[in-house]
Design a protein around this motif. Sequence first.
Motif, PDB file in Angstrom:
ATOM      1  N   PRO A 143      -3.536 -15.102  -0.819  1.00  0.00           N
ATOM      2  CA  PRO A 143      -4.825 -14.413  -0.744  1.00  0.00           C
ATOM      3  C   PRO A 143      -5.026 -13.622   0.541  1.00  0.00           C
ATOM      4  CG  PRO A 143      -5.123 -16.673  -1.513  1.00  0.00           C
ATOM      5  CD  PRO A 143      -3.694 -16.555  -1.062  1.00  0.00           C
ATOM      6  N   VAL A 144      -4.540 -14.124   1.672  1.00  0.00           N
ATOM      7  CA  VAL A 144      -4.739 -13.418   2.942  1.00  0.00           C
ATOM      8  C   VAL A 144      -3.996 -12.087   2.933  1.00  0.00           C
ATOM      9  CG1 VAL A 144      -4.369 -13.530   5.432  1.00  0.00           C
ATOM     10  CG2 VAL A 144      -5.098 -15.579   4.197  1.00  0.00           C
ATOM     11  N   THR A 145      -2.733 -12.119   2.475  1.00  0.00           N
ATOM     12  CA  THR A 145      -1.963 -10.875   2.378  1.00  0.00           C
ATOM     13  C   THR A 145      -2.596  -9.917   1.387  1.00  0.00           C
ATOM     14  OG1 THR A 145       0.075 -12.082   2.890  1.00  0.00           O
ATOM     15  CG2 THR A 145       0.315  -9.918   1.858  1.00  0.00           C
ATOM     16  N   MET A 146      -3.028 -10.464   0.262  1.00  0.00           N
ATOM     17  CA  MET A 146      -3.643  -9.634  -0.782  1.00  0.00           C
ATOM     18  C   MET A 146      -4.913  -8.954  -0.264  1.00  0.00           C
ATOM     19  SD  MET A 146      -6.512 -10.076  -2.876  1.00  0.00           S
ATOM     20  CE  MET A 146      -7.126  -9.672  -4.484  1.00  0.00           C
ATOM     21  N   VAL A 147      -5.764  -9.707   0.424  1.00  0.00           N
ATOM     22  CA  VAL A 147      -7.013  -9.136   0.943  1.00  0.00           C
ATOM     23  C   VAL A 147      -6.718  -8.005   1.914  1.00  0.00           C
ATOM     24  CG1 VAL A 147      -8.985  -9.612   2.452  1.00  0.00           C
ATOM     25  CG2 VAL A 147      -8.463 -11.165   0.571  1.00  0.00           C
ATOM     26  N   ARG A 148      -5.770  -8.229   2.805  1.00  0.00           N
ATOM     27  CA  ARG A 148      -5.454  -7.190   3.784  1.00  0.00           C
ATOM     28  C   ARG A 148      -4.912  -5.941   3.110  1.00  0.00           C
ATOM     29  NH1 ARG A 148      -7.208  -4.366   7.557  1.00  0.00           N
ATOM     30  NH2 ARG A 148      -5.668  -3.525   9.022  1.00  0.00           N
ATOM     31  N   ALA A 149      -4.094  -6.123   2.082  1.00  0.00           N
ATOM     32  CA  ALA A 149      -3.547  -4.969   1.371  1.00  0.00           C
ATOM     33  C   ALA A 149      -4.663  -4.142   0.742  1.00  0.00           C
ATOM     34  CB  ALA A 149      -2.563  -5.430   0.301  1.00  0.00           C
ATOM     35  N   TYR A 150      -5.619  -4.802   0.117  1.00  0.00           N
ATOM     36  CA  TYR A 150      -6.715  -4.065  -0.514  1.00  0.00           C
ATOM     37  C   TYR A 150      -7.625  -3.412   0.529  1.00  0.00           C
ATOM     38  CZ  TYR A 150      -5.764  -5.448  -5.325  1.00  0.00           C
ATOM     39  OH  TYR A 150      -5.194  -5.578  -6.567  1.00  0.00           O
ATOM     40  N   GLU A 151      -7.802  -4.045   1.666  1.00  0.00           N
ATOM     41  CA  GLU A 151      -8.593  -3.406   2.726  1.00  0.00           C
ATOM     42  C   GLU A 151      -7.930  -2.110   3.185  1.00  0.00           C
ATOM     43  OE1 GLU A 151     -10.645  -7.307   4.868  1.00  0.00           O
ATOM     44  OE2 GLU A 151      -8.686  -6.592   5.552  1.00  0.00           O
ATOM     45  N   LEU A 157      -5.809  -0.309   1.477  1.00  0.00           N
ATOM     46  CA  LEU A 157      -5.823   0.641   0.371  1.00  0.00           C
ATOM     47  C   LEU A 157      -7.204   1.276   0.214  1.00  0.00           C
ATOM     48  CD1 LEU A 157      -4.108   1.808  -1.922  1.00  0.00           C
ATOM     49  CD2 LEU A 157      -4.800  -0.128  -3.339  1.00  0.00           C
ATOM     50  N   ALA A 158      -8.251   0.480   0.378  1.00  0.00           N
ATOM     51  CA  ALA A 158      -9.619   1.008   0.255  1.00  0.00           C
ATOM     52  C   ALA A 158      -9.909   2.064   1.304  1.00  0.00           C
ATOM     53  CB  ALA A 158     -10.623  -0.141   0.365  1.00  0.00           C
ATOM     54  N   ASP A 159      -9.321   1.901   2.484  1.00  0.00           N
ATOM     55  CA  ASP A 159      -9.518   2.888   3.552  1.00  0.00           C
ATOM     56  C   ASP A 159      -8.699   4.155   3.329  1.00  0.00           C
ATOM     57  OD1 ASP A 159     -11.287   1.278   4.940  1.00  0.00           O
ATOM     58  OD2 ASP A 159      -9.744   0.423   6.241  1.00  0.00           O
ATOM     59  N   ALA A 160      -7.636   4.033   2.523  1.00  0.00           N
ATOM     60  CA  ALA A 160      -6.679   5.141   2.401  1.00  0.00           C
ATOM     61  C   ALA A 160      -6.926   6.056   1.206  1.00  0.00           C
ATOM     62  CB  ALA A 160      -5.257   4.589   2.322  1.00  0.00           C
ATOM     63  N   CYS A 161      -7.755   5.635   0.250  1.00  0.00           N
ATOM     64  CA  CYS A 161      -7.951   6.453  -0.952  1.00  0.00           C
ATOM     65  C   CYS A 161      -9.311   6.156  -1.568  1.00  0.00           C
ATOM     66  CB  CYS A 161      -6.845   6.174  -1.977  1.00  0.00           C
ATOM     67  SG  CYS A 161      -6.970   4.540  -2.750  1.00  0.00           S
ATOM     68  N   ASP A 162      -9.672   6.955  -2.580  1.00  0.00           N
ATOM     69  CA  ASP A 162     -10.935   6.710  -3.286  1.00  0.00           C
ATOM     70  C   ASP A 162     -10.698   6.372  -4.752  1.00  0.00           C
ATOM     71  OD1 ASP A 162     -10.192   9.168  -4.297  1.00  0.00           O
ATOM     72  OD2 ASP A 162     -12.160  10.105  -4.025  1.00  0.00           O
ATOM     73  N   VAL A 221       0.833  -1.208   0.000  1.00  0.00           N
ATOM     74  CA  VAL A 221       0.000   0.000   0.000  1.00  0.00           C
ATOM     75  C   VAL A 221       0.866   1.255   0.000  1.00  0.00           C
ATOM     76  CG1 VAL A 221      -1.683   1.330   1.338  1.00  0.00           C
ATOM     77  CG2 VAL A 221      -1.963  -1.149   1.069  1.00  0.00           C
ATOM     78  N   GLU A 222       1.927   1.245   0.783  1.00  0.00           N
ATOM     79  CA  GLU A 222       2.812   2.412   0.810  1.00  0.00           C
ATOM     80  C   GLU A 222       3.405   2.681  -0.563  1.00  0.00           C
ATOM     81  OE1 GLU A 222       6.871   4.035   3.038  1.00  0.00           O
ATOM     82  OE2 GLU A 222       5.723   2.357   3.922  1.00  0.00           O
ATOM     83  N   SER A 223       3.792   1.630  -1.267  1.00  0.00           N
ATOM     84  CA  SER A 223       4.347   1.786  -2.609  1.00  0.00           C
ATOM     85  C   SER A 223       3.318   2.413  -3.552  1.00  0.00           C
ATOM     86  CB  SER A 223       4.788   0.425  -3.150  1.00  0.00           C
ATOM     87  OG  SER A 223       5.224   0.532  -4.500  1.00  0.00           O
ATOM     88  N   ALA A 224       2.095   1.890  -3.521  1.00  0.00           N
ATOM     89  CA  ALA A 224       1.063   2.388  -4.426  1.00  0.00           C
ATOM     90  C   ALA A 224       0.735   3.851  -4.147  1.00  0.00           C
ATOM     91  CB  ALA A 224      -0.191   1.526  -4.302  1.00  0.00           C
ATOM     92  N   LEU A 225       0.564   4.185  -2.890  1.00  0.00           N
ATOM     93  CA  LEU A 225       0.179   5.550  -2.550  1.00  0.00           C
ATOM     94  C   LEU A 225       1.313   6.542  -2.804  1.00  0.00           C
ATOM     95  CD1 LEU A 225      -1.882   4.950   0.714  1.00  0.00           C
ATOM     96  CD2 LEU A 225      -2.727   5.341  -1.609  1.00  0.00           C
ATOM     97  N   TRP A 226       2.547   6.083  -2.643  1.00  0.00           N
ATOM     98  CA  TRP A 226       3.683   6.960  -2.952  1.00  0.00           C
ATOM     99  C   TRP A 226       3.682   7.309  -4.432  1.00  0.00           C
ATOM    100  CZ3 TRP A 226       7.179  10.320  -1.733  1.00  0.00           C
ATOM    101  CH2 TRP A 226       8.286  10.532  -2.560  1.00  0.00           C
TER     102      TRP A 226
END
Length: 388
Positions: A195-203, A205-210, A168-173
């Motif tokens: 899948p567990v890591t992937m799901v958490r990353a998207y959760e 990310l969803a909270d951090a941006c629109d 998430v930090e990479s994407a938002l940067w």
Amino acid sequence: MSTTDLPLPALRPPVAPRRRTRQLHVGAVPVGGGAPVSVQSMTTTLTADVDATLQQIAELTAAGCQIVRVAVPSQDDADALPAIAKKSQIPVIADIHFQPKYVFAAIDAGCAAVRVNPGNIKKFDDKVHEIARAAADSRVPIRIGVNAGSLDKRLLAKHGKATPEALVESALWECSLFEEHGFTDIKISVKHHDPVTMVRAYELLADACDYPLHLGVTEAGPLLQGTIKSAVAFGTLLNRGIGDTIRVSLSAPPVDEVKAGIGILESCGLRQRRLEIVSCPSCGRAQVDVHTLAERVTAALDGLPYPLRVAVMGCVVNGPGEAREADLGVSCGNGKGQIFRKGEVIATVPESKIVEALVEEALRIGEAQAAPDESEAADGAQGREAAP
């Protein structure tokens, strides 16, 4: 009126409201902002082979793919983009790694969008201003695609491995670099093979941006394993309202990716199911080879242009009950099959005639569904003719 124009039953509501995002357009396909979740895939041909690539895109389009991605690792591939983008029936995304110059080539070629992986593009940050300006001028959205396997070395050193937080930090940067230049026509993915890591990353990310999000379990594996991993991850996120486009990444023909993706959306209630086969898992009570029969029925009815639930049952224990819930069904025993329509037995046929009987009855159901609409259309036309 053709059966392809038949009205479909209303979708069941998803478990959670869709996440609110800004909207962008990949060609004619809207992404985010409440638009339907779209299914993507990626060609496996050499992009430089224009004919082979267009042939595969045609096959993907026929399977229901809405957006296609093509790899651009060489100048020959970049040179092929104008012809592919022009002749493809669906929007083409150029997948760029290593060389920023191919981003500009893809935009100039008329690609509908560009995917960049900042972690493995040399001096990418130095090119953001130019990329943002070129993309904005051509109204081409950018997907920032972060992968666990190519995460920026600085973030690997900071987090120790490709954690959800690191992805998430990479994407938002990278998003922030584009935002500094006023460019926000962005879609994001943060893929991981787990899948567990992937799901958490998207959760996170969803909270951090629109921004709209493209879901993917990267390197998911062969057909069965990859479909299971993707279904678990996508189902979890989609039923929480997270996700705007999806790709089921499989070590399999790309058409299988599309079929799996469509099936996942149907199972989540996010796309109207066309053909649904309800078949028993087989057991010692079965008096027919249920597996083979279900496969034959699926193949025979595949491509029907109207929604149909068909029950294929191997004995009389669950058969009648399932048949009541299905539009059409068969319950087998003693070398015969009882054909049900809406829970009522309409025929008993030899086992060898079961598939043929189901196909014939399915076509009758389709004709019956089409008839009222054709009649209404005719009545409307007559009314218009009679009007002064």
